[in-house]
Write a protein that holds these residues in place. Structure first.
Motif, PDB file in Angstrom:
ATOM      1  N   CYS A 170      -0.553   8.988  11.682  1.00 30.69           N
ATOM      2  CA  CYS A 170      -1.782   8.556  12.383  1.00 30.69           C
ATOM      3  C   CYS A 170      -2.361   7.292  11.750  1.00 30.69           C
ATOM      4  N   ARG A 171      -1.958   7.015  10.504  1.00 33.32           N
ATOM      5  CA  ARG A 171      -2.524   5.898   9.730  1.00 33.32           C
ATOM      6  C   ARG A 171      -2.729   4.619  10.541  1.00 33.32           C
ATOM      7  N   PHE A 172      -1.719   4.213  11.301  1.00 29.49           N
ATOM      8  CA  PHE A 172      -1.852   2.952  12.041  1.00 29.49           C
ATOM      9  C   PHE A 172      -2.043   3.163  13.548  1.00 29.49           C
ATOM     10  N   GLY A 228       0.829  -1.212   0.000  1.00 26.92           N
ATOM     11  CA  GLY A 228       0.000   0.000   0.000  1.00 26.92           C
ATOM     12  C   GLY A 228       0.856   1.251   0.000  1.00 26.92           C
ATOM     13  N   VAL A 229       1.887   1.258   0.810  1.00 19.49           N
ATOM     14  CA  VAL A 229       2.692   2.469   0.976  1.00 19.49           C
ATOM     15  C   VAL A 229       4.159   2.145   0.714  1.00 19.49           C
ATOM     16  N   PRO A 267       9.683  -6.039  -1.937  1.00 17.43           N
ATOM     17  CA  PRO A 267       9.635  -6.543  -3.317  1.00 17.43           C
ATOM     18  C   PRO A 267       8.311  -6.289  -4.034  1.00 17.43           C
ATOM     19  N   ARG A 268       7.199  -6.244  -3.294  1.00 15.43           N
ATOM     20  CA  ARG A 268       5.907  -6.073  -3.977  1.00 15.43           C
ATOM     21  C   ARG A 268       5.784  -4.694  -4.617  1.00 15.43           C
ATOM     22  N   LEU A 269       6.630  -3.772  -4.215  1.00 19.79           N
ATOM     23  CA  LEU A 269       6.632  -2.453  -4.867  1.00 19.79           C
ATOM     24  C   LEU A 269       7.955  -2.222  -5.595  1.00 19.79           C
ATOM     25  N   ASP A 270       8.687  -3.296  -5.864  1.00 16.25           N
ATOM     26  CA  ASP A 270       9.996  -3.181  -6.522  1.00 16.25           C
ATOM     27  C   ASP A 270      10.868  -2.164  -5.808  1.00 16.25           C
ATOM     28  N   ASN A 271      10.807  -2.159  -4.501  1.00 11.56           N
ATOM     29  CA  ASN A 271      11.510  -1.134  -3.737  1.00 11.56           C
ATOM     30  C   ASN A 271      12.653  -1.742  -2.933  1.00 11.56           C
ATOM     31  N   ILE A 272      13.878  -1.360  -3.299  1.00  5.03           N
ATOM     32  CA  ILE A 272      15.025  -1.685  -2.442  1.00  5.03           C
ATOM     33  C   ILE A 272      15.681  -0.345  -2.150  1.00  5.03           C
ATOM     34  N   SER A 273      15.476   0.126  -0.939  1.00  6.33           N
ATOM     35  CA  SER A 273      15.876   1.486  -0.594  1.00  6.33           C
ATOM     36  C   SER A 273      16.982   1.434   0.470  1.00  6.33           C
ATOM     37  N   THR A 274      18.105   2.103   0.186  1.00  8.37           N
ATOM     38  CA  THR A 274      19.241   2.056   1.117  1.00  8.37           C
ATOM     39  C   THR A 274      19.592   3.462   1.595  1.00  8.37           C
ATOM     40  N   PHE A 275      19.917   3.558   2.861  1.00  5.09           N
ATOM     41  CA  PHE A 275      20.380   4.822   3.428  1.00  5.09           C
ATOM     42  C   PHE A 275      21.662   4.529   4.210  1.00  5.09           C
ATOM     43  N   GLU A 276      22.635   5.405   4.032  1.00  2.00           N
ATOM     44  CA  GLU A 276      23.927   5.176   4.696  1.00  2.00           C
ATOM     45  C   GLU A 276      24.338   6.418   5.470  1.00  2.00           C
ATOM     46  N   CYS A 277      24.907   6.230   6.633  1.00  4.86           N
ATOM     47  CA  CYS A 277      25.448   7.378   7.371  1.00  4.86           C
ATOM     48  C   CYS A 277      26.627   6.889   8.212  1.00  4.86           C
TER      49      CYS A 277
END
Ligand code: SF4
Length: 411
Positions: free
Chosen positions: A223-225, A143-144, A181-191
């Motif tokens: 607030c969504r959840f 969904g998101v 994977p259901r949104l083809d999303n592989i998101s990486t953050f580095e610090c």
């Protein structure tokens, strides 16, 4: 620990960091499971199995007739291949990484009593030979889209990982990846480790307020959840004031005072709409985000009131619970088909078995009753909450078992 949740959970951290009293306000509301949550739990077990199998651990493949599908196999493969890729890369970087699957992490040095379970912690070396902690999280939602950039859930897991294992390999960099994977999303953050620890320090005062249930209720997309949403006054005021601001010309002063509250004199005033006439698509598109916020609040309130009235017999002034119309169904379709065929009716299927009404039409009412009347049943209708002037009689809720409800309706 399975079944245990921290008050300041990492997955709800966006909520309690923005709206500090939210964690305590939700305490009285049950954390109900859903088919989505159960499917998510199963998918996580499959992920764990695939990674442990790669690590040559003795594991049993999780089974579920309900949730196992080819698609679950595919999305868990995406996750497993990604994390195995990280492990292999670290090996190529010249180290034997420490791999922790479904690892409980403790970040209580940042948020009181804070702990959670990270899907994956991998500790080793980066391409430059420097100490690296990589945290991975698998998400089944579609969904998101969940972005990893400064994602507080991931940062809390990382802080927990650092607290427990930071001394190994002298970690300098922290990498975090969300695999959705259901949104083809592989998101990486580095610090850097310093940046992460500085962020942890910066949220300590908010975490303390959240633990104590203090601070201001601040509505937003977090607030969504929130389980307190249907009865949250801040959320209600925000939704109503968003609606007023969006559609009414407040400068005309006909409806509200300086706080956007209806004034007693103006309660019956005719609202002054910003622009009379029809609304062009460009303007509709602009108000979509506001509409989403308002409609999600309205749905939460409807569902909450209906559930309280129907499932817990809580009185709702001006409303009553009634039984909706129910449809006749066959109690035994095989017997119906056999009886119809024995009596010379053969045209019983279109793409599937024809409906009860079509049987009745084909045979005529009298013959239908003679042949199939014994197989016709009428299950009870769905309960719904309706205004008191609805002609249907109220249901005696004390003597009704829990039933599926339909949302508040003005039918
Ligand atoms: S619904 Fe209310 S309590 Fe919950 S996060 Fe939103 S503003 Fe805070």
């Amino acid at each position: 620990m399975p079944g245990q949740h921290a008050l300041l959970g990492a997955s709800s951290s966006k909520q309690w960091l923005h709206c500090t009293p939210s964690a305590r306000l939700q305490e009285g509301f049950p954390n109900e499971s859903s088919v989505y949550a159960e499917e998510g739990t199963f998918a996580h077990e499959v992920c764990e199995y695939k990674v442990r199998k790669y690590l040559h651990e003795r594991v049993k493949r999780p089974q579920s007739e309900e949730y196992y599908t080819e698609e679950i196999d595919q999305i868990t493969d995406v996750y497993a291949e990604f994390v195995i890729g990280i492990i292999e890369e670290m090996k190529r970087n010249g180290c034997e990484p420490l791999v922790l699957v479904e690892e409980r992490v403790d970040y209580s040095h940042i948020a009181p009593s804070g702990f959670g379970t990270a899907d994956m912690l991998i500790i080793g070396k980066d391409e430059n030979g420097k100490g690296l902690l990589h945290v991975c999280d698998f998400k089944t939602g579609q969904g998101v889209f969940v972005d990893c950039d400064h994602n507080s859930q991931m940062m809390l897991y990382a802080l927990g990982g650092l607290a427990a294992y930071g001394f190994i390999y002298d970690i300098e960099t922290v990498r975090m990846t969300i695999i959705q994977p259901r949104l083809d999303n592989i998101s990486t953050f580095e610090c850097s480790r310093e940046e992460l620890e500085a962020w942890g320090e910066s949220i300590k005062p908010l975490a303390k307020l959240a633990y104590e249930g203090k601070g201001e209720q601040v509505p937003g997309d977090w607030c969504r959840f929130c389980r307190a949403k249907p009865v949250c006054r801040a959320c209600a005021e925000e939704a109503l004031s968003l609606a007023r601001e969006e559609f009414l010309d407040l400068d005309a002063g006909a409806l509200t005072d300086e706080n956007n509250h209806a004034t007693s004199d103006d309660d019956k005033a005719i609202p002054v709409f910003k622009q009379p006439g029809l609304i062009p698509m460009t303007e509709l598109a602009e108000i979509l985000p506001t509409l989403n916020r308002i409609s999600s609040w309205i749905e939460a309130v409807f569902a909450y009131i209906s559930s309280e009235a129907i499932n817990h017999a809580v009185p709702v002034p001006g409303y009553k619970v009634v039984e909706g119309r129910s449809k006749r169904i066959f109690s035994d379709t095989k017997a119906v088909v056999d009886t119809a065929i024995q009596n010379g009716y053969t045209d019983l299927y279109k793409q599937q078995l024809i409906s009860l009404t079509e049987f009745e039409k084909m045979m005529g009412k009298k013959r239908f009753n003679e042949l199939l009347g014994d197989y016709v049943v009428k299950p009870p209708g769905k309960l719904s909450l309706v205004p008191e002037d609805d002609p249907r009689p109220p249901v005696d809720l004390e003597n009704k078992p829990d039933r599926e409800f339909s949302v508040l309706s003005e039918e």
